[in-house]
Design an enzyme around this catalytic site. Structure first.
Site, PDB file in Angstrom:
ATOM      1  N   SER B 137     -85.983 -11.867  13.083  1.00 61.35           N
ATOM      2  CA  SER B 137     -86.217 -13.310  13.079  1.00 61.35           C
ATOM      3  C   SER B 137     -86.750 -13.714  14.435  1.00 61.35           C
ATOM      4  CB  SER B 137     -84.908 -14.052  12.824  1.00 61.35           C
ATOM      5  OG  SER B 137     -85.055 -15.426  13.148  1.00 61.35           O
ATOM      6  N   TYR B 150     -76.035 -15.208  14.114  1.00 59.53           N
ATOM      7  CA  TYR B 150     -77.235 -14.775  13.398  1.00 59.53           C
ATOM      8  C   TYR B 150     -78.247 -14.162  14.377  1.00 59.53           C
ATOM      9  CZ  TYR B 150     -81.516 -15.202  10.531  1.00 59.53           C
ATOM     10  OH  TYR B 150     -82.676 -14.954   9.854  1.00 59.53           O
ATOM     11  N   ALA B 151     -78.504 -14.894  15.486  1.00 61.67           N
ATOM     12  CA  ALA B 151     -79.486 -14.423  16.473  1.00 61.67           C
ATOM     13  C   ALA B 151     -79.069 -13.069  17.038  1.00 61.67           C
ATOM     14  CB  ALA B 151     -79.637 -15.452  17.593  1.00 61.67           C
ATOM     15  N   ALA B 152     -77.776 -12.908  17.297  1.00 64.37           N
ATOM     16  CA  ALA B 152     -77.296 -11.635  17.847  1.00 64.37           C
ATOM     17  C   ALA B 152     -77.538 -10.504  16.841  1.00 64.37           C
ATOM     18  CB  ALA B 152     -75.816 -11.739  18.197  1.00 64.37           C
ATOM     19  N   SER B 153     -77.281 -10.765  15.568  1.00 62.20           N
ATOM     20  CA  SER B 153     -77.487  -9.708  14.570  1.00 62.20           C
ATOM     21  C   SER B 153     -78.973  -9.365  14.451  1.00 62.20           C
ATOM     22  CB  SER B 153     -76.913 -10.125  13.206  1.00 62.20           C
ATOM     23  OG  SER B 153     -77.692 -11.137  12.591  1.00 62.20           O
ATOM     24  N   LYS B 154     -79.842 -10.370  14.554  1.00 56.09           N
ATOM     25  CA  LYS B 154     -81.284 -10.124  14.417  1.00 56.09           C
ATOM     26  C   LYS B 154     -81.857  -9.456  15.667  1.00 56.09           C
ATOM     27  CE  LYS B 154     -82.040 -11.595  10.241  1.00 56.09           C
ATOM     28  NZ  LYS B 154     -82.528 -10.680   9.191  1.00 56.09           N
TER      29      LYS B 154
HETATM   30  N1  LIG Z   1     -86.538 -17.913   5.529  1.00 54.70           N
HETATM   31  C1  LIG Z   1     -86.525 -17.991   6.828  1.00 54.70           C
HETATM   32  O1  LIG Z   1     -86.780 -19.071   7.416  1.00 54.70           O
HETATM   33  C2  LIG Z   1     -86.252 -16.775   7.668  1.00 54.70           C
HETATM   34  C3  LIG Z   1     -86.409 -16.898   9.058  1.00 54.70           C
HETATM   35  C4  LIG Z   1     -86.149 -15.779   9.867  1.00 54.70           C
HETATM   36  C5  LIG Z   1     -85.776 -14.591   9.291  1.00 54.70           C
HETATM   37  N2  LIG Z   1     -85.608 -14.495   7.936  1.00 54.70           N
HETATM   38  C6  LIG Z   1     -85.151 -13.208   7.400  1.00 54.70           C
HETATM   39  O2  LIG Z   1     -85.950 -12.755   6.330  1.00 54.70           O
HETATM   40  C7  LIG Z   1     -85.152 -12.032   5.377  1.00 54.70           C
HETATM   41  C8  LIG Z   1     -85.341 -12.595   3.976  1.00 54.70           C
HETATM   42  O3  LIG Z   1     -84.922 -13.956   3.980  1.00 54.70           O
HETATM   43  P1  LIG Z   1     -85.246 -14.976   2.787  1.00 54.70           P
HETATM   44  O4  LIG Z   1     -85.749 -16.207   3.410  1.00 54.70           O
HETATM   45  O5  LIG Z   1     -86.024 -14.303   1.775  1.00 54.70           O
HETATM   46  O6  LIG Z   1     -83.742 -15.278   2.297  1.00 54.70           O
HETATM   47  P2  LIG Z   1     -83.137 -15.433   0.796  1.00 54.70           P
HETATM   48  O7  LIG Z   1     -81.775 -15.976   0.997  1.00 54.70           O
HETATM   49  O8  LIG Z   1     -84.067 -16.181  -0.059  1.00 54.70           O
HETATM   50  O9  LIG Z   1     -83.047 -13.926   0.284  1.00 54.70           O
HETATM   51  C9  LIG Z   1     -82.117 -13.009   0.817  1.00 54.70           C
HETATM   52  C10 LIG Z   1     -81.690 -12.053  -0.273  1.00 54.70           C
HETATM   53  O10 LIG Z   1     -80.787 -11.105   0.296  1.00 54.70           O
HETATM   54  C11 LIG Z   1     -79.758 -10.820  -0.638  1.00 54.70           C
HETATM   55  N3  LIG Z   1     -78.560 -10.311   0.020  1.00 54.70           N
HETATM   56  C12 LIG Z   1     -77.752 -10.983   0.876  1.00 54.70           C
HETATM   57  N4  LIG Z   1     -76.701 -10.222   1.223  1.00 54.70           N
HETATM   58  C13 LIG Z   1     -76.846  -9.020   0.591  1.00 54.70           C
HETATM   59  C14 LIG Z   1     -76.089  -7.828   0.562  1.00 54.70           C
HETATM   60  N5  LIG Z   1     -74.934  -7.686   1.238  1.00 54.70           N
HETATM   61  N6  LIG Z   1     -76.542  -6.814  -0.180  1.00 54.70           N
HETATM   62  C15 LIG Z   1     -77.677  -6.943  -0.898  1.00 54.70           C
HETATM   63  N7  LIG Z   1     -78.427  -8.044  -0.917  1.00 54.70           N
HETATM   64  C16 LIG Z   1     -78.023  -9.088  -0.178  1.00 54.70           C
HETATM   65  C17 LIG Z   1     -79.508 -12.173  -1.290  1.00 54.70           C
HETATM   66  O11 LIG Z   1     -78.879 -12.022  -2.544  1.00 54.70           O
HETATM   67  C18 LIG Z   1     -80.923 -12.740  -1.418  1.00 54.70           C
HETATM   68  O12 LIG Z   1     -81.498 -12.406  -2.646  1.00 54.70           O
HETATM   69  C19 LIG Z   1     -83.712 -12.132   5.871  1.00 54.70           C
HETATM   70  O13 LIG Z   1     -83.349 -10.959   6.579  1.00 54.70           O
HETATM   71  C20 LIG Z   1     -83.738 -13.318   6.806  1.00 54.70           C
HETATM   72  O14 LIG Z   1     -82.720 -13.267   7.768  1.00 54.70           O
HETATM   73  C21 LIG Z   1     -85.865 -15.567   7.115  1.00 54.70           C
END
Ligand SMILES: NC(=O)c1ccc[n+]([C@@H]2O[C@H](COP(=O)([O-])OP(=O)(O)OC[C@H]3O[C@@H](n4cnc5c(N)ncnc54)[C@H](O)[C@@H]3O)[C@@H](O)[C@H]2O)c1
Lengths: 245, 244
Positions: B137, B150-154
């Site tokens: 992220s 969250y930031a720390a994990s990313k």
């Molecule tokens: N959307 C944003 O603004 C944004 C910004 C920065 C980073 N991200 C990163 O991009 C990635 C995708 O995000 P997104 O926006 O599509 O989110 P989203 O919530 O739409 O999708 C995330 C998916 O991960 C699945 N999931 C969660 N925990 C799980 C687990 N323990 N095992 C298996 N599946 C699991 C959820 O069921 C969901 O379907 C993530 O890693 C997120 O942190 C997103």
């Protein structure tokens, strides 16, 4: 579609011209007119369309005249601002003229080209620009202070332009290639020095090999395409892992 | 990555929603087989087809990941790529972050990614080819209040990505990250009002927030052979908002 590429007579510029010619007319610009003409021939032989321009980016008037002629062939949608040179001299021996040539070619030259192209792009609210910086922009390299400074200037300018022209729907990114096997690596080196440099670059690169200009062209293609519609102001490194940050 | 006629599947975690869902869609559109893993595969549930294998699993469950990886290889011959999108985002002021919040974020956003890669890498090593894309992220490098855990994990994801890329670089395997700015997926919309999500366009040089497609396209590029000299990199897809 019309794409302007500077430094397109050789190396990364040439490879990008050949690749993009599959979807665009290419304005092949280089200070070496014969090389530019040869690349146009290659593109035409492959069924593409291209026009050669002999232009030195140190000459602002010549740059503006070239961009005007290139625009007349069709609106320039994409610019690969790539012309560059390399010099290897320790700072103690570097002359003011060498320093100026390095900064003028990269920073001032890319400024001239970007400015001339942006003047036409901005009213159209559409376009993408990629500028060639280097791994060395974020990494100090002995004997290359002027080159490092010039490439860092290119990167900083890229970030500023990206923020200034985002509103105009124009994206500006930089590439930071690692060691790529092009003629610039051979420039000013004996065969022995060239081979030593290849070995040193292989050793410092996690992938253990030099990159091919085609592998950089693929990144430039992506950054100039709609597929990177939300990527802006970035320094994208096709570098085999040589720098990670 | 493989072409339509080639071999090998791409594993997508978090494939049930948002960015992972969009990556899955784009890969299938190109005729590339996908092994789609999610705790909640959403509308993919039960949609196994010639090119799609869906597994309901928790990425914190090492055994389930191992089983899914093995089944993917049985079914599609090999694993050519992976995109780890499974993640959670539950912002909270720092002093209110509980151990459970911390463990959930690190368990899914970081340890789950490690486990996923450990399940997949041996299969790629066997083929001396592969591309892995980890979702980090922009918050790994920038800061916004209420996102410490969250930031720390990313940020951890970037460390993992770089070292994995080094350890595999000579084996034909590339490892990179995509760091989205804000992407208009269920993730931010679940914790912010629609108005707040849309207001993030203000101050963005491109005057808009990102889409799942913006992020997915970057991952597709990194998975492809067009990125053959790209490894160890973090591709920030944020409209130029935080250009460093
Ligand atoms: N959307 C944003 O603004 C944004 C910004 C920065 C980073 N991200 C990163 O991009 C990635 C995708 O995000 P997104 O926006 O599509 O989110 P989203 O919530 O739409 O999708 C995330 C998916 O991960 C699945 N999931 C969660 N925990 C799980 C687990 N323990 N095992 C298996 N599946 C699991 C959820 O069921 C969901 O379907 C993530 O890693 C997120 O942190 C997103």
């Amino acid at each position: 579609m019309n794409t302007l590429i500077t430094g397109a007579g050789s190396g990364i510029g040439r490879a990008t011209a050949l690749r993009l010619a599959k979807r665009s007319h290419i304005c092949v610009a280089d200070k070496n007119g014969a090389n530019a003409a040869a690349v146009v021939k290659e593109i035409e032989a492959a069924g593409g369309k291209a026009t050669a321009f002999e232009v030195n980016v140190l000459d602002g008037d010549a740059v503006r005249a070239t961009v005007a002629k290139a625009e007349a062939l069709g609106p320039i949608d994409a610019l690969f601002n790539n012309a560059g040179i390399s010099v290897r001299t320790t700072i103690a021996d570097l002359t003011g003229d060498e320093w100026d040539l390095m900064l003028d070619t990269h920073a001032r030259g890319m400024f001239f080209v970007a400015q001339a192209v942006l003047r036409n792009m901005v009213p159209r609210k559409k376009g993408a620009i990629v500028q060639t910086s280097s791994d060395f922009a974020v990494m100090g390299v002995p004997g290359m202070a002027a080159y490092c400074a010039a490439k860092c200037a290119v990167y900083s300018m890229t970030k500023a332009l990206a923020q200034e022209f985002g509103d105009d729907k124009i994206r500006v990114n930089a590439i930071g290639p690692g060691p790529i096997d092009t003629p610039i690596l051979r420039g000013g080196r004996t065969e022995e020095q060239y081979r030593a440099s290849v070995a040193a670059n292989e050793a410092r690169t996690p992938m253990g090999r030099l990159g091919k200009p085609e592998e950089v062209a693929a990144v430039v293609d992506f950054l100039l395409s709609e597929k990177s519609a939300y990527i802006n102001g970035q320094l994208f490194h096709p570098n085999g892992g040589a720098v990670m940050w | 990555m493989t072409d339509a006629n080639g071999q090998g599947a791409v594993v997508v975690t978090g494939a049930g929603s948002g960015i992972g869902r969009e990556i899955t869609r784009l890969l299938l559109e190109q005729g590339i087989p996908v092994s789609a893993w999610d705790l909640n595969p959403g509308d993919l549930t039960g949609h196994n087809s010639a090119n799609l294998m869906v597994r309901t699993l928790d990425t914190r469950d090492k055994a389930a990941l191992q089983k899914a990886a093995d089944e993917t290889v049985e079914r599609f011959g090999s694993i050519a790529g992976a995109a780890t999108c499974a993640g959670i985002f539950r912002p909270k002021p720092f002093l209110e972050v509980t151990q459970q919040d911390w463990d959930d974020h690190f368990g899914i956003n970081l340890r789950g990614v490690l486990f996923t890669c450990q399940a997949i890498l041996p299969h790629m090593r066997a083929k001396k080819k592969g591309s892995i894309v980890l979702f980090s992220s922009t918050l790994a490098r920038t800061a916004k209040p209420t996102t410490a855990h969250y930031a720390a994990s990313k940020g951890g994801v970037l460390g993992l990505m770089r070292v994995m890329s080094l350890e595999t670089a000579k084996e034909g395997i590339r490892v990179n990250a995509v760091s989205p700015g804000i992407a208009d997926t269920p993730m931010p919309n679940a914790v912010m009002s629609r108005d707040v999500v849309l207001s993030r366009a203000e101050g963005n040089p491109m005057g808009r927030i990102g889409t799942a497609n913006d992020m997915a396209q970057a991952a597709i590029f990194l998975l492809s052979d067009d990125a053959s000299y790209v490894t160890g990199q973090d591709i920030r897809v944020n409209g130029g908002q935080d250009p460093f």
